[in-house]
Design an enzyme around this catalytic site. Structure first.
Site: not given
Length: 219
Positions: A67-68
């Site tokens: 997840i960025s």
């Protein structure tokens, strides 16, 4: 879905602190900040990592994906909105569904494609409780985009490519913007902004980033 309002580290107050840090780092687009405040990031990570959900860092989500970090999510969406009244956006790389949820708070229509079917199903489960009627997910090869829904006012790619996929370039509407990470000759990655006008395409190289690589085909 885990309790979205939450307490302690998953509370709205914790999200507000994250948004304040984004402001301090230069994110100024209020639509983006409001969306980041509205979406409960802890719902999209493993429970063991929930206490780290609002750190400004990428986190593992399985399948070799991440997840960025919140700043990169906010920056990429802010760049799409600059000089752009975008209504329809394509996200390449649904992942856990977090960025798709943020996009759905900003754009009228959001399409998101993911090549890993099991990860897409996990994203569907994560998103279920948020009831985002303007978000549509598809199992597809990201490099091929989503021709059935094209053209798009904006395209955001959440995996690093060796070159700009031609299918995505062609699915971008005139006046539209695409943001994606590209591998450079030195082995690093940089964000690249593509702007399409009636006369052609313009590319701008932006910040150094680190994303998982873009893979071909469906899995």
């Amino acid at each position: 879905m885990r309790n979205a309002p939450g307490i302690g580290l998953t509370s709205q107050r914790t999200r507000s602190r994250m948004v304040q840090r984004l402001r301090e780092r230069g994110i100024a687009e209020e639509r983006v900040l409001a969306a980041m405040s509205a979406v409960p990031r802890h719902v999209f990570v493993e429970e063991a990592l929930a206490s780290r959900a609002y750190e400004d860092s990428a986190l593992p989500i399985g399948f070799g994906q991440t997840i960025s970090q919140p700043y990169v999510v906010a920056k990429m969406i802010e760049l799409l909105l600059e000089k752009n009244t975008a209504n329809k956006v394509l996200e390449v790389g649904t992942g856990c569904g977090y960025q798709a949820a943020v996009l759905a708070h900003v754009f009228a229509e959001v399409y998101s494609v993911e090549r890993i079917k099991a990860l897409l199903e996990r994203a569907r489960a994560n998103l279920l409780g948020l009831r985002l009627a303007n978000l549509r997910l598809a199992h597809a090869d990201g490099a091929a985009g989503l021709q059935a829904a094209a053209p798009f006012d904006a395209i955001l790619m959440a995996a690093a490519a060796r070159r700009i996929p031609e299918a995505l370039r062609q699915q971008l509407a005139p006046g539209g913007r695409m943001i994606l990470p590209l591998h450079g000759a030195n082995g690093g990655q940089r964000l690249v902004l593509i702007e399409r006008s009636r006369r052609g395409f313009r590319e701008s190289e932006l910040d150094a980033v680190h994303f998982v690589p873009l893979e071909a085909g469906k899995a």
